[in-house]
Write a protein that holds these residues in place. Structure first.
Motif, mmCIF file in Angstrom:
data_model
loop_
_atom_site.group_PDB
_atom_site.id
_atom_site.type_symbol
_atom_site.label_atom_id
_atom_site.label_comp_id
_atom_site.label_asym_id
_atom_site.label_seq_id
_atom_site.Cartn_x
_atom_site.Cartn_y
_atom_site.Cartn_z
ATOM 1 N N LEU A 43 94.590 54.012 124.333
ATOM 2 C CA LEU A 43 93.023 54.488 124.064
ATOM 3 C C LEU A 43 92.654 54.217 125.464
ATOM 4 N N LEU A 45 88.188 54.415 126.678
ATOM 5 C CA LEU A 45 87.183 54.929 126.150
ATOM 6 C C LEU A 45 86.294 55.047 127.770
ATOM 7 N N LEU A 61 86.897 59.804 124.505
ATOM 8 C CA LEU A 61 87.771 58.839 124.190
ATOM 9 C C LEU A 61 89.136 59.651 124.558
ATOM 10 N N VAL A 63 93.171 59.635 124.111
ATOM 11 C CA VAL A 63 94.521 59.092 123.484
ATOM 12 C C VAL A 63 95.716 59.619 123.894
ATOM 13 N N ILE A 126 95.017 58.222 115.468
ATOM 14 C CA ILE A 126 93.908 58.437 116.046
ATOM 15 C C ILE A 126 93.789 59.738 116.675
ATOM 16 N N SER A 130 91.166 62.600 115.708
ATOM 17 C CA SER A 130 90.337 63.430 116.442
ATOM 18 C C SER A 130 90.376 64.897 116.337
ATOM 19 N N ILE A 145 82.628 59.337 118.011
ATOM 20 C CA ILE A 145 83.487 58.518 118.403
ATOM 21 C C ILE A 145 83.647 57.221 117.482
ATOM 22 N N SER A 146 82.498 56.444 117.316
ATOM 23 C CA SER A 146 82.342 55.180 116.494
ATOM 24 C C SER A 146 82.626 55.670 115.015
ATOM 25 N N LEU A 149 86.512 55.956 115.033
ATOM 26 C CA LEU A 149 87.291 54.612 115.052
ATOM 27 C C LEU A 149 86.924 53.878 113.898
ATOM 28 N N PHE A 155 90.066 47.988 113.891
ATOM 29 C CA PHE A 155 89.136 47.941 115.029
ATOM 30 C C PHE A 155 87.847 47.159 114.861
ATOM 31 N N ILE A 157 84.907 48.629 114.353
ATOM 32 C CA ILE A 157 83.874 49.363 114.900
ATOM 33 C C ILE A 157 82.991 49.821 114.084
ATOM 34 N N PHE A 170 84.084 48.053 121.835
ATOM 35 C CA PHE A 170 85.167 48.188 122.276
ATOM 36 C C PHE A 170 85.514 47.027 123.176
#
Length: 210
Positions: A43, A45, A61, A63, A126, A130, A145-146, A149, A155, A157, A170
């Motif tokens: 990944l 960011l 992000l 991937v 992921i 997405s 994004i947060s 994730l 993660f 997050i 991150f």
């Protein structure tokens, strides 16, 4: 909360983190654009930061799984040569990635790139997530994004509206490395998109990792 949202929307107005007209793409166009990168699953960011204030202006992000894409919520990186469905950009060859970075890095902004190696299974999960997010609303880059994730407990997050806060979270993940990319050209970045050549992208389908 109203004051926070107002501040976010002001940043959006300055950075271009806002919804633009979408070009409809057929399933065939999306499939043909798919690019499998030879590098490891990972990944990246991307956080676009104001050079004067340090404030975060946009998040995206990348991937790298069975194909390499950029989840670019409410992003302005759009033209007819770029295959994008919802807020996922397909066909992320080295040329495409370089173009994306130079589109965002200019006199007023630099790009922080945080890279995290992940397992092939996690990258694929992921990637799929997405693609289910759909098109996001203005100012929801970091929030989207947060939130995505946050579906993955490994993660830890938490959802945030702020790109810098997302980048800080991150950065706490084991194995993350970071670099800053800078350009000092004009703040008028439309020329970068105008010069984008899809033929060069097509020629890089079998490119090695940059």
């Amino acid at each position: 909360m109203r004051g926070i949202l107002l501040a976010v929307l002001c940043a959006v107005a300055l950075s271009g983190c806002a919804v633009k007209p979408e070009i409809e793409r057929s399933d065939d166009a999306v499939a043909q654009a798919a690019y499998r990168h030879a590098g490891p699953p990972e990944l990246r960011l991307y956080t676009m930061k104001n050079n004067s204030t340090g404030s975060g202006a946009h998040s995206a992000l990348m991937v790298n799984g069975s194909q390499r894409v950029i989840f670019d919520p409410a992003g302005s990186f759009r033209n007819e040569a770029i295959i994008r469905r919802g807020d996922v950009i397909f066909g992320v060859t080295p040329v495409m990635l370089d173009t994306y970075t130079r589109f965002h890095a200019r006199n007023a902004f630099h790009v922080q790139v945080q890279t995290l190696p992940v397992s092939a299974e996690l990258a694929e999960a992921i990637l799929r997530a997405s693609m289910t997010m759909g098109r996001q609303q203005d100012a929801r880059c970091a929030a989207s994004i947060s939130s995505m994730l946050g579906q993955f407990p490994e993660f830890g997050i938490s959802q945030t509206w702020f790109p810098n806060t997302l980048a800080e979270q991150f950065a706490q993940l084991p194995g993350v490395t970071s670099q800053s990319l800078r350009e000092y050209g004009s703040d008028e970045n439309s020329a970068v998109l105008a010069a984008y050549d899809p033929a060069r992208v097509a020629a890089q389908r079998s490119a090695q990792p940059e």
